[in-house]
Design an enzyme around this catalytic site. Structure first.
Site, PDB file in Angstrom:
ATOM      1  CG  ASP A 162       8.463   7.022  -8.991  1.00 44.61           C
ATOM      2  OD1 ASP A 162       9.537   7.406  -8.498  1.00 44.61           O
ATOM      3  OD2 ASP A 162       7.669   6.277  -8.380  1.00 44.61           O
ATOM      4  CB  ALA A 190       0.473   8.248  -0.313  1.00 41.03           C
ATOM      5  CD  GLN A 195      -2.661   1.381   2.374  1.00 44.81           C
ATOM      6  OE1 GLN A 195      -3.079   0.399   2.965  1.00 44.81           O
ATOM      7  NE2 GLN A 195      -3.337   2.502   2.259  1.00 44.81           N
ATOM      8  CB  ALA A 210      -2.890   2.956  -5.600  1.00 46.35           C
ATOM      9  CE  LYS A 211      -5.986   0.170   1.431  1.00 42.09           C
ATOM     10  NZ  LYS A 211      -7.126  -0.342   2.194  1.00 42.09           N
TER      11      LYS A 211
END
Lengths: 257, 202
Positions: free
Chosen positions: A157, A21, A19, A23-24
């Site tokens: 990213d 910030a 998990q 999405a899971k």
């Protein structure tokens, strides 16, 4: 459960993997007899106004799916898309059997998820299992990022944990020289851009990620850049100059004046 | 015939039966029958509509089982959210397979037509309808040979798929053009992903 939509039922029958910030991430199955899928669920953010939350979530799921398809059409190795439910914030993608590059490189391994102090395998043994050397791995990374940048997609990213190497045991490579494949993952922060600046920053972010997670990263990053250079061709001279500039000033441009 | 269960959806749309028929001889008549059934009135109309209550798909345009399953899954999702773009969940499968938003085009391309000899039949229903009953209903309308899904690899028309999905000239395809096996794998992956993300296609 209060909500009983199909996507929510799918999630509740899946296994939570991690998990963040935003999405899971779950491992699940669209149909019990099928193969596994990775479900990325952008859960509701109660700190945002509900209608803003819906709009943002929809746009981000759509953006990620579009970036993946653009990569696929441009020949970049990324996971295939399996399902999209933008209104619930759910994206289902191909499950990739393998390990992240972070895990495979020296001292990047073990996030401390219950493996204890006993190192099961040394990283070099693990890379051996994948049938490639560190040099080959850097070469694969350089080629994949170059292909992505040639398609004018900025990952946003780039880190060693956002790259996976497929396990040769469950993957049949069509290239006789390399038994595995490098796959770029997590296009949640990606966007379209033709600017040299954005591509240079993408590379710079990766350089910093290498330096902060792996000791003696300079030769590895240099090897990666050499492969990148070979793949991008004529754009390289402008990119190299801009990368040097970015290294001096950092990721953010000065907005003074 | 293969049966798939999607437990996340409501029971009445959770059971999917997929069958491949080869050497089909009545494709043209089948198409006319579906069109006629759509406007037939009264009780006879209901009976006729139930008889052809399937998705009939041109097998030449399907790249793999996963490709078709993905289209079915997204159709079920739309049905569960009352967000169908077409009249039935079966026609939604055809709509999902087509890369554009044009329904007529989707049905013309992916539905049955006179020239069809290989047809995939899909039935979405509740688990109460047993596989035996579904197969009986399918065999009652299609004149052809029930074949294993693995036969699809000899049926797929890769050139048409590349044309419809505008893949000619895409880097991924030109890179893999020398090796047909690799090219097919790449096309399958792109086409399957396109179907999955159709609802958010730009």
């Amino acid at each position: 459960m209060a909500t009983t939509s199909a996507s929510m039922r799918l999630i509740s029958s899946s296994t939570l993997i991690s998990q963040g910030a935003e999405a899971k991430v779950y491992k699940g199955y669209l149909t019990p007899s099928g193969s596994a899928v990775l479900l990325k669920y952008r859960f509701k953010k109660t700190y945002r106004h509900p209608s803003l939350d819906t709009t943002l979530t929809k746009a981000r799921v759509a953006g990620e799916a579009r970036a993946l398809l653009k990569c696929l059409r441009s020949g970049v190795n990324v996971p295939g898309i399996r399902m999209v439910d933008a209104s619930e914030g759910l994206l289902g993608i191909e499950w990739i059997e393998g390990k992240s590059v972070k895990y495979l490189l020296p001292s990047g391994a073990d996030d401390g998820d219950g493996e204890g102090e006993v190192p099961v395998e040394s990283p070099s043994q693990t890379l051996e299992h994948f049938g490639i050397s560190v040099d080959t791995l850097m070469n694969l990374i350089g080629i994949e990022i170059a292909k992505m940048h040639l398609a004018d997609i900025i990952h946003g990213d780039l880190t060693t944990s956002n790259m996976m190497v497929r396990d040769p045991a469950s993957f049949t490579s069509l290239d006789p020289k390399v038994p595995t494949e490098l796959v770029l993952i997590d296009f949640g922060l990606s966007y379209h851009s033709t600017l040299v600046e954005d591509k240079a920053v993408d590379l710079y972010v990766l350089e910093r990620a290498f330096a902060s997670t792996h000791p003696d990263s300079e030769p590895m990053f240099a090897g990666m850049l050499a492969a990148y250079e070979k793949q991008v061709g004529k754009e390289w001279s402008a990119l190299r100059r801009r990368l040097d500039e970015v290294r001096l000033r950092g990721r953010k441009r000065s907005m003074v004046g | 015939m293969e049966s798939l269960h999607f437990p996340q959806f409501d029971p009445q749309i959770s059971q999917v039966s997929i069958a491949l028929f080869t050497k089909v001889s009545n494709a043209g008549a089948l198409k006319l029958r579906i069109i006629a059934a759509a406007t037939a009135e009264g009780q006879a109309g209901d009976v006729e509509r139930e008889a052809v209550n399937f998705a009939f798909i041109d097998a030449r345009l399907i790249t793999s089982k996963l490709h078709l399953e993905t289209a079915v899954c997204q159709a079920l999702l739309a049905a569960s959210q009352d967000a169908l773009r077409t009249r039935t969940v079966h026609s939604e499968v055809l709509y999902n397979l087509n890369p554009t938003h044009n329904i007529t085009e989707a049905i013309r391309r992916y539905g049955v037509s006179d020239a069809n000899t290989d047809v995939i039949v899909v039935r979405i229903d509740s688990p109460e309808l047993t596989p035996e009953a579904v197969l009986k209903k399918m065999e009652a309308v299609v004149v052809g040979t029930l074949s294993p899904f693995s036969d699809l690899e000899n049926i797929t028309d890769w050139a048409s798929i590349k044309k419809y999905h505008k893949l000619n000239g895409e880097l991924a395809i030109t890179e893999a053009a020398k090796d047909p096996q690799k090219e097919h794998a790449v096309i399958d992956k792109i086409v399957t992903s396109s179907v999955a993300m159709k609802s958010v296609m730009s």
